[in-house]
Design a protein around this motif. Sequence first.
Motif, PDB file in Angstrom:
ATOM      1  N   GLN A 126       0.820  -1.209   0.000  1.00  0.00           N
ATOM      2  CA  GLN A 126       0.000   0.000   0.000  1.00  0.00           C
ATOM      3  C   GLN A 126       0.856   1.262   0.000  1.00  0.00           C
ATOM      4  N   GLN A 127       2.034   1.174   0.626  1.00  0.00           N
ATOM      5  CA  GLN A 127       2.887   2.347   0.771  1.00  0.00           C
ATOM      6  C   GLN A 127       3.698   2.652  -0.485  1.00  0.00           C
ATOM      7  N   ASP A 128       4.289   1.599  -1.079  1.00  0.00           N
ATOM      8  CA  ASP A 128       5.213   1.879  -2.182  1.00  0.00           C
ATOM      9  C   ASP A 128       5.054   0.952  -3.381  1.00  0.00           C
ATOM     10  N   GLY A 129       3.935   0.226  -3.451  1.00  0.00           N
ATOM     11  CA  GLY A 129       3.695  -0.593  -4.633  1.00  0.00           C
ATOM     12  C   GLY A 129       4.457  -1.892  -4.655  1.00  0.00           C
ATOM     13  N   GLY A 130       5.067  -2.314  -3.545  1.00  0.00           N
ATOM     14  CA  GLY A 130       5.647  -3.645  -3.477  1.00  0.00           C
ATOM     15  C   GLY A 130       7.116  -3.750  -3.788  1.00  0.00           C
ATOM     16  N   SER A 131       7.897  -2.738  -3.498  1.00  0.00           N
ATOM     17  CA  SER A 131       9.333  -2.852  -3.741  1.00  0.00           C
ATOM     18  C   SER A 131       9.936  -3.926  -2.845  1.00  0.00           C
ATOM     19  N   GLN A 132      11.035  -4.524  -3.278  1.00  0.00           N
ATOM     20  CA  GLN A 132      11.667  -5.611  -2.531  1.00  0.00           C
ATOM     21  C   GLN A 132      12.155  -5.100  -1.183  1.00  0.00           C
ATOM     22  N   THR A 133      11.916  -5.871  -0.140  1.00  0.00           N
ATOM     23  CA  THR A 133      12.260  -5.458   1.208  1.00  0.00           C
ATOM     24  C   THR A 133      12.815  -6.632   1.980  1.00  0.00           C
ATOM     25  N   LEU A 134      13.388  -6.321   3.134  1.00  0.00           N
ATOM     26  CA  LEU A 134      13.832  -7.365   4.048  1.00  0.00           C
ATOM     27  C   LEU A 134      12.646  -8.214   4.499  1.00  0.00           C
ATOM     28  N   VAL A 135      11.472  -7.595   4.640  1.00  0.00           N
ATOM     29  CA  VAL A 135      10.277  -8.342   5.030  1.00  0.00           C
ATOM     30  C   VAL A 135      10.003  -9.464   4.025  1.00  0.00           C
ATOM     31  N   ALA A 136      10.085  -9.145   2.729  1.00  0.00           N
ATOM     32  CA  ALA A 136       9.852 -10.156   1.702  1.00  0.00           C
ATOM     33  C   ALA A 136      10.893 -11.265   1.776  1.00  0.00           C
ATOM     34  N   GLN A 137      12.145 -10.916   2.006  1.00  0.00           N
ATOM     35  CA  GLN A 137      13.188 -11.924   2.111  1.00  0.00           C
ATOM     36  C   GLN A 137      12.938 -12.864   3.284  1.00  0.00           C
ATOM     37  N   LEU A 138      12.520 -12.296   4.413  1.00  0.00           N
ATOM     38  CA  LEU A 138      12.218 -13.130   5.575  1.00  0.00           C
ATOM     39  C   LEU A 138      11.020 -14.032   5.306  1.00  0.00           C
ATOM     40  N   LEU A 139      10.014 -13.500   4.643  1.00  0.00           N
ATOM     41  CA  LEU A 139       8.833 -14.293   4.310  1.00  0.00           C
ATOM     42  C   LEU A 139       9.208 -15.474   3.410  1.00  0.00           C
ATOM     43  N   LEU A 140      10.030 -15.218   2.408  1.00  0.00           N
ATOM     44  CA  LEU A 140      10.440 -16.283   1.484  1.00  0.00           C
ATOM     45  C   LEU A 140      11.286 -17.339   2.172  1.00  0.00           C
ATOM     46  N   SER A 141      11.956 -16.965   3.239  1.00  0.00           N
ATOM     47  CA  SER A 141      12.734 -17.925   4.017  1.00  0.00           C
ATOM     48  C   SER A 141      11.854 -18.735   4.957  1.00  0.00           C
ATOM     49  N   GLU A 142      10.828 -18.111   5.511  1.00  0.00           N
ATOM     50  CA  GLU A 142       9.967 -18.754   6.518  1.00  0.00           C
ATOM     51  C   GLU A 142       8.913 -19.668   5.894  1.00  0.00           C
ATOM     52  N   LEU A 143       8.357 -19.279   4.757  1.00  0.00           N
ATOM     53  CA  LEU A 143       7.227 -20.013   4.175  1.00  0.00           C
ATOM     54  C   LEU A 143       7.523 -21.489   3.900  1.00  0.00           C
ATOM     55  N   PRO A 144       8.679 -21.850   3.324  1.00  0.00           N
ATOM     56  CA  PRO A 144       8.921 -23.279   3.055  1.00  0.00           C
ATOM     57  C   PRO A 144       9.010 -24.145   4.308  1.00  0.00           C
ATOM     58  N   ARG A 145       9.119 -23.546   5.481  1.00  0.00           N
ATOM     59  CA  ARG A 145       9.245 -24.305   6.720  1.00  0.00           C
ATOM     60  C   ARG A 145       7.880 -24.652   7.332  1.00  0.00           C
ATOM     61  N   MET A 146       6.786 -24.190   6.723  1.00  0.00           N
ATOM     62  CA  MET A 146       5.468 -24.386   7.325  1.00  0.00           C
ATOM     63  C   MET A 146       4.963 -25.818   7.153  1.00  0.00           C
ATOM     64  N   PRO A 147       4.320 -26.373   8.201  1.00  0.00           N
ATOM     65  CA  PRO A 147       3.802 -27.743   8.133  1.00  0.00           C
ATOM     66  C   PRO A 147       2.557 -27.863   7.263  1.00  0.00           C
ATOM     67  N   LEU A 148       2.377 -29.035   6.697  1.00  0.00           N
ATOM     68  CA  LEU A 148       1.207 -29.332   5.879  1.00  0.00           C
ATOM     69  C   LEU A 148       0.003 -29.666   6.744  1.00  0.00           C
ATOM     70  N   GLN A 149      -1.190 -29.311   6.257  1.00  0.00           N
ATOM     71  CA  GLN A 149      -2.453 -29.728   6.857  1.00  0.00           C
ATOM     72  C   GLN A 149      -3.253 -30.494   5.806  1.00  0.00           C
ATOM     73  N   GLN A 150      -3.882 -31.592   6.222  1.00  0.00           N
ATOM     74  CA  GLN A 150      -4.593 -32.457   5.278  1.00  0.00           C
ATOM     75  C   GLN A 150      -6.041 -31.979   5.108  1.00  0.00           C
ATOM     76  N   LEU A 151      -6.216 -30.891   4.382  1.00  0.00           N
ATOM     77  CA  LEU A 151      -7.537 -30.305   4.180  1.00  0.00           C
ATOM     78  C   LEU A 151      -7.841 -30.197   2.691  1.00  0.00           C
ATOM     79  N   HIS A 152      -7.789 -31.334   2.018  1.00  0.00           N
ATOM     80  CA  HIS A 152      -7.912 -31.381   0.569  1.00  0.00           C
ATOM     81  C   HIS A 152      -8.932 -32.436   0.182  1.00  0.00           C
TER      82      HIS A 152
END
Length: 273
Positions: free
Chosen positions: A125-151
Amino acid sequence: MGFQLRYPWPDLDPDDVAAAAIAVRLDVTENKVEAAEHAHRKGQLVFALGGGVMCRVPNGLWMVPPHCGVWLPGGTRHTNIATANARIFFVFIEPGAADLPDRCCTLSISPLLRELIIALSDRMQQDGGSQTLVAQLLLSELPRMPLQQLHLPISPEPRLRRIAAALADDPADRRTMAEWAERVALSESSLARLILRETGLTFGRWRQQLHLIVALRELSAGASIQQVSSALGYESVTAFITMFKKALGKPPARYLSDIMQGSGSAFAAGGRI
């Protein structure tokens, strides 16, 4: 449906944004809103902070209860169906930017990842999505999330799609497999083999998985356990709770509470990517 999910920015095409990851937030006020079928070059994480969302893809339905997310690899055609008052975040990720699956899956979302998603949407909302440390941390954290069997696997086989559509419209339908077989002009044994071959589940387990998805969607939208039990055709609340606990390891109220609190016990229910 006349109303569709819309981005806060009408001209936004996430595939045109160069950043490795961007996030946008949508607040839904309509009841059972569904977006038109579409696809993105980028992968998409659909995350519900409140309410429930269900993603429909060509071969299945994926439930997004509060504080969980569904990962859709780039190029996956899908629609998103939201309950009233849902608070949804879409996270769009460049192919190869994170070590994520090449198939759809439901993920638990940790408290840290939740805050990163919210922060990244604020940056959009602030700057249209420029690359940030927040995005880098998110990309590092997301692959570590556990699966849930809701399919819920849904085959393109027309007779199974017919049964799935009927059960989705009326989850309380308690017709036996013999009655369904007669309706689709098959023998009971032939239908049993067809369902197992196409979905990997028995008929009873397949219908139960649909019940779990509907139950979580309705509970996430604020329905009581009694209301959900009745809507699914269970003879008693106890029978519904027993089914739910056997399938997901804990009763409905505890399951949703653990997910929304981001507790380790909720994450333990799934495997890792």
